[in-house]
Design an enzyme around this catalytic site. Sequence first.
Site, PDB file in Angstrom:
ATOM      1  N   MET A  27      24.085  31.413  44.733  1.00  0.00           N
ATOM      2  CA  MET A  27      22.799  31.215  44.055  1.00  0.00           C
ATOM      3  C   MET A  27      22.762  29.818  43.413  1.00  0.00           C
ATOM      4  SD  MET A  27      21.534  34.874  42.704  1.00  0.00           S
ATOM      5  CE  MET A  27      22.517  34.968  41.224  1.00  0.00           C
ATOM      6  N   ALA A  29      24.069  26.267  41.322  1.00  0.00           N
ATOM      7  CA  ALA A  29      24.792  25.885  40.089  1.00  0.00           C
ATOM      8  C   ALA A  29      26.294  26.008  40.370  1.00  0.00           C
ATOM      9  CB  ALA A  29      24.362  26.719  38.886  1.00  0.00           C
ATOM     10  N   LEU A  30      26.697  25.340  41.436  1.00  0.00           N
ATOM     11  CA  LEU A  30      28.048  25.536  41.977  1.00  0.00           C
ATOM     12  C   LEU A  30      29.140  25.077  41.005  1.00  0.00           C
ATOM     13  CD1 LEU A  30      27.471  24.382  45.684  1.00  0.00           C
ATOM     14  CD2 LEU A  30      27.220  26.673  44.691  1.00  0.00           C
ATOM     15  N   HIS A  31      30.206  25.861  40.946  1.00  0.00           N
ATOM     16  CA  HIS A  31      31.365  25.538  40.108  1.00  0.00           C
ATOM     17  C   HIS A  31      32.628  25.739  40.951  1.00  0.00           C
ATOM     18  CE1 HIS A  31      31.751  29.867  39.918  1.00  0.00           C
ATOM     19  NE2 HIS A  31      30.583  29.991  39.316  1.00  0.00           N
ATOM     20  N   HIS A  34      32.848  28.789  43.295  1.00  0.00           N
ATOM     21  CA  HIS A  34      32.154  28.623  44.585  1.00  0.00           C
ATOM     22  C   HIS A  34      32.933  27.669  45.494  1.00  0.00           C
ATOM     23  CE1 HIS A  34      28.605  29.340  41.785  1.00  0.00           C
ATOM     24  NE2 HIS A  34      28.473  30.329  42.647  1.00  0.00           N
ATOM     25  N   GLN A 150      30.195  44.259  44.108  1.00  0.00           N
ATOM     26  CA  GLN A 150      29.321  43.638  45.116  1.00  0.00           C
ATOM     27  C   GLN A 150      30.090  43.448  46.430  1.00  0.00           C
ATOM     28  OE1 GLN A 150      26.695  40.088  44.359  1.00  0.00           O
ATOM     29  NE2 GLN A 150      28.357  38.996  45.357  1.00  0.00           N
ATOM     30  N   LEU A 181      35.121  31.629  35.801  1.00  0.00           N
ATOM     31  CA  LEU A 181      33.990  30.731  36.011  1.00  0.00           C
ATOM     32  C   LEU A 181      32.766  31.528  36.447  1.00  0.00           C
ATOM     33  CD1 LEU A 181      35.735  27.752  37.797  1.00  0.00           C
ATOM     34  CD2 LEU A 181      34.861  27.839  35.478  1.00  0.00           C
ATOM     35  N   SER A 182      31.634  31.138  35.889  1.00  0.00           N
ATOM     36  CA  SER A 182      30.359  31.783  36.240  1.00  0.00           C
ATOM     37  C   SER A 182      29.246  30.789  35.977  1.00  0.00           C
ATOM     38  CB  SER A 182      30.150  33.029  35.375  1.00  0.00           C
ATOM     39  OG  SER A 182      28.784  33.406  35.385  1.00  0.00           O
ATOM     40  N   ARG A 184      26.613  31.463  34.765  1.00  0.00           N
ATOM     41  CA  ARG A 184      25.973  31.877  33.508  1.00  0.00           C
ATOM     42  C   ARG A 184      26.749  31.410  32.268  1.00  0.00           C
ATOM     43  NH1 ARG A 184      24.331  36.771  36.715  1.00  0.00           N
ATOM     44  NH2 ARG A 184      22.070  36.720  36.724  1.00  0.00           N
TER      45      ARG A 184
HETATM   46  P1  AMP Z   1      26.784  33.546  42.797  1.00  0.00           P
HETATM   47  O1  AMP Z   1      26.307  32.145  43.008  1.00  0.00           O
HETATM   48  O2  AMP Z   1      27.058  33.874  41.365  1.00  0.00           O
HETATM   49  O3  AMP Z   1      25.919  34.566  43.486  1.00  0.00           O
HETATM   50  O4  AMP Z   1      28.202  33.627  43.501  1.00  0.00           O
HETATM   51  C1  AMP Z   1      28.369  33.302  44.863  1.00  0.00           C
HETATM   52  C2  AMP Z   1      29.735  33.745  45.302  1.00  0.00           C
HETATM   53  O5  AMP Z   1      30.721  33.077  44.509  1.00  0.00           O
HETATM   54  C3  AMP Z   1      29.974  35.252  45.117  1.00  0.00           C
HETATM   55  O6  AMP Z   1      30.685  35.736  46.242  1.00  0.00           O
HETATM   56  C4  AMP Z   1      30.790  35.314  43.858  1.00  0.00           C
HETATM   57  O7  AMP Z   1      31.622  36.445  43.790  1.00  0.00           O
HETATM   58  C5  AMP Z   1      31.624  34.034  43.985  1.00  0.00           C
HETATM   59  N1  AMP Z   1      32.113  33.628  42.678  1.00  0.00           N
HETATM   60  C6  AMP Z   1      31.400  33.434  41.539  1.00  0.00           C
HETATM   61  N2  AMP Z   1      32.219  33.102  40.512  1.00  0.00           N
HETATM   62  C7  AMP Z   1      33.479  33.087  41.023  1.00  0.00           C
HETATM   63  C8  AMP Z   1      34.770  32.829  40.464  1.00  0.00           C
HETATM   64  N3  AMP Z   1      34.934  32.515  39.192  1.00  0.00           N
HETATM   65  N4  AMP Z   1      35.840  32.910  41.285  1.00  0.00           N
HETATM   66  C9  AMP Z   1      35.693  33.231  42.604  1.00  0.00           C
HETATM   67  N5  AMP Z   1      34.510  33.492  43.169  1.00  0.00           N
HETATM   68  C10 AMP Z   1      33.417  33.425  42.403  1.00  0.00           C
END
Ligand code: AMP
Length: 273
Positions: A27, A29-31, A34, A150, A181-182, A184
């Site tokens: 979604m 806001a890559l960290h 991702h 998920q 990491l998130s 959010r």
């Molecule tokens: P999102 O952009 O939050 O929907 O996440 C996209 C993908 O990145 C999903 O498969 C998440 O589980 C994965 N993801 C998000 N945060 C992390 C993290 N800290 N470590 C590993 N994978 C992550």
Amino acid sequence: MREFSTPAELITYRKEMTKSVGFVPTMGALHEGHISLIKQSVAENDKTIVSIFVNPTQFLEGEDLDSYPNKIAADLKICALAGVDAVFLPNIQAMYEKDELTITAPKIKGFILEGYNRPGHFDGVLQVVLKLLNITSPTRAYFGKKDAQQLFMIQNMVKHLFLDVQIIPCEIVRESDGLALSSRNVYLSEKERLRALKLSKALKLATKMVMTQQFKCSDITLAMQEVLEDTKIEYVEIVDREFNHIEEVEIKNTIILVATFVGTTRLIDNIWI
Ligand code: AMP
């Protein structure tokens, strides 16, 4: 790096490709979390496609759909540097019809934990992931263990609908102090960020208990709740890797999960034991 905004363009691009394709749905806001998925895909496939789409159908009324962090320019740079071949950036109209069929998550496993606290969330996740898998036809698709339920829902969908894709679970990436990491995390104030460390602390304590042969789930969740006491806990739960409730930790078959609000920010974390 190619950029596509419509499914039709990406489908055509994909059809011209005979080699293996890795797909990383995000979604934005890559960290570093991702990025670790993207790097794994680049390492394991001839081509890597990343999607950046804030999917409205997985957000509940009152959640942060309208304020979800948007960093498209930075995201594109990150993808290019990581060796991504194509980025898919559709808008809502390109992805959804006004009146279309919907997908419902499994009635039992889809309605516990995240599914219970965010009713309808997994329906939206599965709907968009199925669309994205159909558009990209990947050899492998990469998902983080951070969103453990998920990941499980998606693995089930692939199995139940006989989809021809390999789902690759990826390890959780954390800050050096333990915070998972998130996208959010940017919502957290300085003080809240300190309180947010309680999630990983509670999970560390749980690991320590298991390492000292304390396997009773109710003892572990009680100790974790004490660590989390100044956050608003939604759930602290221990399940096996098929998301069945268990009484005792089973080594190599257990996931310990926590969801809690720190201020107004909802955080989730887990550990696989
Ligand atoms: P999102 O952009 O939050 O929907 O996440 C996209 C993908 O990145 C999903 O498969 C998440 O589980 C994965 N993801 C998000 N945060 C992390 C993290 N800290 N470590 C590993 N994978 C992550």
